[in-house]
Design a protein around this motif. Sequence first.
Motif, PDB file in Angstrom:
ATOM      1  N   PRO A  95      72.835 -90.563  64.527  1.00 11.76           N
ATOM      2  CA  PRO A  95      71.996 -89.360  64.546  1.00 11.76           C
ATOM      3  C   PRO A  95      72.037 -88.708  65.924  1.00 11.76           C
ATOM      4  N   GLN A  96      71.942 -87.389  65.937  1.00 10.49           N
ATOM      5  CA  GLN A  96      71.963 -86.624  67.179  1.00 10.49           C
ATOM      6  C   GLN A  96      70.540 -86.194  67.538  1.00 10.49           C
ATOM      7  N   ALA A  97      70.304 -85.978  68.801  1.00 10.77           N
ATOM      8  CA  ALA A  97      68.953 -85.639  69.270  1.00 10.77           C
ATOM      9  C   ALA A  97      68.495 -84.270  68.781  1.00 10.77           C
ATOM     10  N   GLN A  98      69.416 -83.293  68.727  1.00 13.66           N
ATOM     11  CA  GLN A  98      69.052 -81.942  68.323  1.00 13.66           C
ATOM     12  C   GLN A  98      69.550 -81.642  66.916  1.00 13.66           C
ATOM     13  N   PRO A  99      68.739 -80.932  66.135  1.00 13.84           N
ATOM     14  CA  PRO A  99      69.203 -80.490  64.812  1.00 13.84           C
ATOM     15  C   PRO A  99      70.239 -79.373  64.971  1.00 13.84           C
ATOM     16  N   PHE A 100      70.980 -79.129  63.907  1.00 13.47           N
ATOM     17  CA  PHE A 100      71.924 -78.017  63.848  1.00 13.47           C
ATOM     18  C   PHE A 100      71.491 -77.138  62.696  1.00 13.47           C
ATOM     19  N   ALA A 101      71.167 -75.889  62.987  1.00 10.60           N
ATOM     20  CA  ALA A 101      70.723 -74.931  61.968  1.00 10.60           C
ATOM     21  C   ALA A 101      69.565 -75.496  61.143  1.00 10.60           C
ATOM     22  N   GLY A 102      68.694 -76.248  61.794  1.00  9.16           N
ATOM     23  CA  GLY A 102      67.510 -76.790  61.133  1.00  9.16           C
ATOM     24  C   GLY A 102      67.716 -78.117  60.433  1.00  9.16           C
ATOM     25  N   ALA A 103      68.942 -78.611  60.378  1.00  6.22           N
ATOM     26  CA  ALA A 103      69.228 -79.871  59.680  1.00  6.22           C
ATOM     27  C   ALA A 103      69.314 -81.027  60.677  1.00  6.22           C
ATOM     28  N   GLU A 104      68.749 -82.164  60.308  1.00  2.00           N
ATOM     29  CA  GLU A 104      68.951 -83.372  61.108  1.00  2.00           C
ATOM     30  C   GLU A 104      70.453 -83.628  61.143  1.00  2.00           C
ATOM     31  N   THR A 105      70.987 -83.852  62.326  1.00  2.00           N
ATOM     32  CA  THR A 105      72.433 -83.884  62.504  1.00  2.00           C
ATOM     33  C   THR A 105      72.938 -85.286  62.808  1.00  2.00           C
ATOM     34  N   TRP A 106      74.034 -85.630  62.163  1.00  2.00           N
ATOM     35  CA  TRP A 106      74.676 -86.939  62.301  1.00  2.00           C
ATOM     36  C   TRP A 106      76.142 -86.750  62.621  1.00  2.00           C
ATOM     37  N   VAL A 107      76.719 -87.752  63.281  1.00  2.00           N
ATOM     38  CA  VAL A 107      78.160 -87.828  63.466  1.00  2.00           C
ATOM     39  C   VAL A 107      78.595 -89.173  62.891  1.00  2.00           C
ATOM     40  N   LEU A 108      79.523 -89.111  61.938  1.00  2.00           N
ATOM     41  CA  LEU A 108      80.010 -90.301  61.245  1.00  2.00           C
ATOM     42  C   LEU A 108      81.468 -90.563  61.601  1.00  2.00           C
ATOM     43  N   GLY A 159      68.848 -76.678  49.181  1.00  3.91           N
ATOM     44  CA  GLY A 159      68.051 -77.881  48.980  1.00  3.91           C
ATOM     45  C   GLY A 159      68.795 -79.203  48.943  1.00  3.91           C
ATOM     46  N   LEU A 160      70.012 -79.263  49.454  1.00  2.23           N
ATOM     47  CA  LEU A 160      70.769 -80.507  49.436  1.00  2.23           C
ATOM     48  C   LEU A 160      70.161 -81.535  50.396  1.00  2.23           C
ATOM     49  N   ALA A 161      70.325 -82.794  50.058  1.00  3.78           N
ATOM     50  CA  ALA A 161      69.899 -83.865  50.959  1.00  3.78           C
ATOM     51  C   ALA A 161      70.820 -83.925  52.174  1.00  3.78           C
ATOM     52  N   ALA A 162      72.121 -83.722  51.968  1.00  4.78           N
ATOM     53  CA  ALA A 162      73.078 -83.771  53.074  1.00  4.78           C
ATOM     54  C   ALA A 162      74.300 -82.929  52.766  1.00  4.78           C
ATOM     55  N   VAL A 163      74.831 -82.325  53.818  1.00  4.05           N
ATOM     56  CA  VAL A 163      76.114 -81.630  53.760  1.00  4.05           C
ATOM     57  C   VAL A 163      77.054 -82.370  54.701  1.00  4.05           C
ATOM     58  N   PRO A 201      70.029 -77.813  54.169  1.00 10.01           N
ATOM     59  CA  PRO A 201      70.024 -79.226  53.794  1.00 10.01           C
ATOM     60  C   PRO A 201      69.123 -80.015  54.748  1.00 10.01           C
ATOM     61  N   ALA A 202      68.660 -81.159  54.308  1.00 10.81           N
ATOM     62  CA  ALA A 202      67.871 -82.012  55.196  1.00 10.81           C
ATOM     63  C   ALA A 202      68.736 -82.575  56.318  1.00 10.81           C
ATOM     64  N   HIS A 203      70.000 -82.896  56.009  1.00 10.46           N
ATOM     65  CA  HIS A 203      70.915 -83.517  56.967  1.00 10.46           C
ATOM     66  C   HIS A 203      72.257 -82.793  56.958  1.00 10.46           C
ATOM     67  N   LEU A 204      72.861 -82.701  58.145  1.00  7.38           N
ATOM     68  CA  LEU A 204      74.240 -82.258  58.285  1.00  7.38           C
ATOM     69  C   LEU A 204      74.992 -83.419  58.904  1.00  7.38           C
ATOM     70  N   ALA A 205      76.005 -83.910  58.216  1.00  3.41           N
ATOM     71  CA  ALA A 205      76.771 -85.061  58.692  1.00  3.41           C
ATOM     72  C   ALA A 205      78.195 -84.631  59.009  1.00  3.41           C
ATOM     73  N   PHE A 206      78.533 -84.635  60.297  1.00  9.39           N
ATOM     74  CA  PHE A 206      79.895 -84.342  60.698  1.00  9.39           C
ATOM     75  C   PHE A 206      80.748 -85.568  60.411  1.00  9.39           C
ATOM     76  N   VAL A 207      81.851 -85.355  59.722  1.00  5.76           N
ATOM     77  CA  VAL A 207      82.757 -86.437  59.349  1.00  5.76           C
ATOM     78  C   VAL A 207      83.850 -86.491  60.407  1.00  5.76           C
TER      79      VAL A 207
END
Length: 165
Positions: free
Chosen positions: A125-138, A12-16, A102-108
Motif C-alpha cells: 500500500p502507498q501512503a497517498q491515494p491516487f484519484a481518491g482510491a487507496e493505492t497499491w503497488v503489486l 463502484g469497483l472494489a479494485a482496478v 474504485p476503493a483501490h487502485l492496484a498498479f501491476v
Amino acid sequence: MDDVLPDVLVPGLAAVFCGNAAGKVSARRGAYYAGPGNYFWPVLYEVGLTPVLLAPEEFRRLPEFGLGLTDACKDRFGSDAEVGMAGHDPARLERAVATVAPAHLAFVGKRAAQVSLGRQVEYGPQAQPFAGAETWVLPSPSGLARRFWNVEPWQRLAAAIGRGY
C-alpha cells in the motif's frame, strides 16, 4: 491512435488493476495478461479475488467480481523497455479512476506506478491515494518478472478488499 485493449471500468469497483502496457501476446489475442507464463489470472483466483479461474479472454467478466482493468499506456504494446515512456498519460489515468471511483487502485508492477505517481515506489500500500482510491503497488505477474515475484502484496490487497471466495 486507438487503445490496444479496452478499459474495463464501471462505477463502484472494489479494485482496478493498472498495468504498464499490453504485452505483445495480449495485444495479438486482444486480452489482458495473456502472455505465456503470466500469473495474473491464477493469482486473482489463488488469493480469493475471483471465485473461478478466468482465462485471459474472459477479462470483461471482472466487474462481476468488483474488479476492473486499465493500463498506464493505452496506445502501445510490448515489454516495458519496448514501450518506453511514450504514450503514458497519468492525467488520463487519474480522470478514468476518478470517474469510476474504485476503493483501490492496484498498479501491476513498479513501472506503471512510478510513471503514474511520478516517484519511486515499493511494493504494498502507498501512503497517498491516487484519484481518491487507496493505492497499491503489486509485483508484476509477468513471466519476464518472475525473479521479483512475491504473492504477499497480492494477499494483503485481497484482505484489504475483504474478499474470499
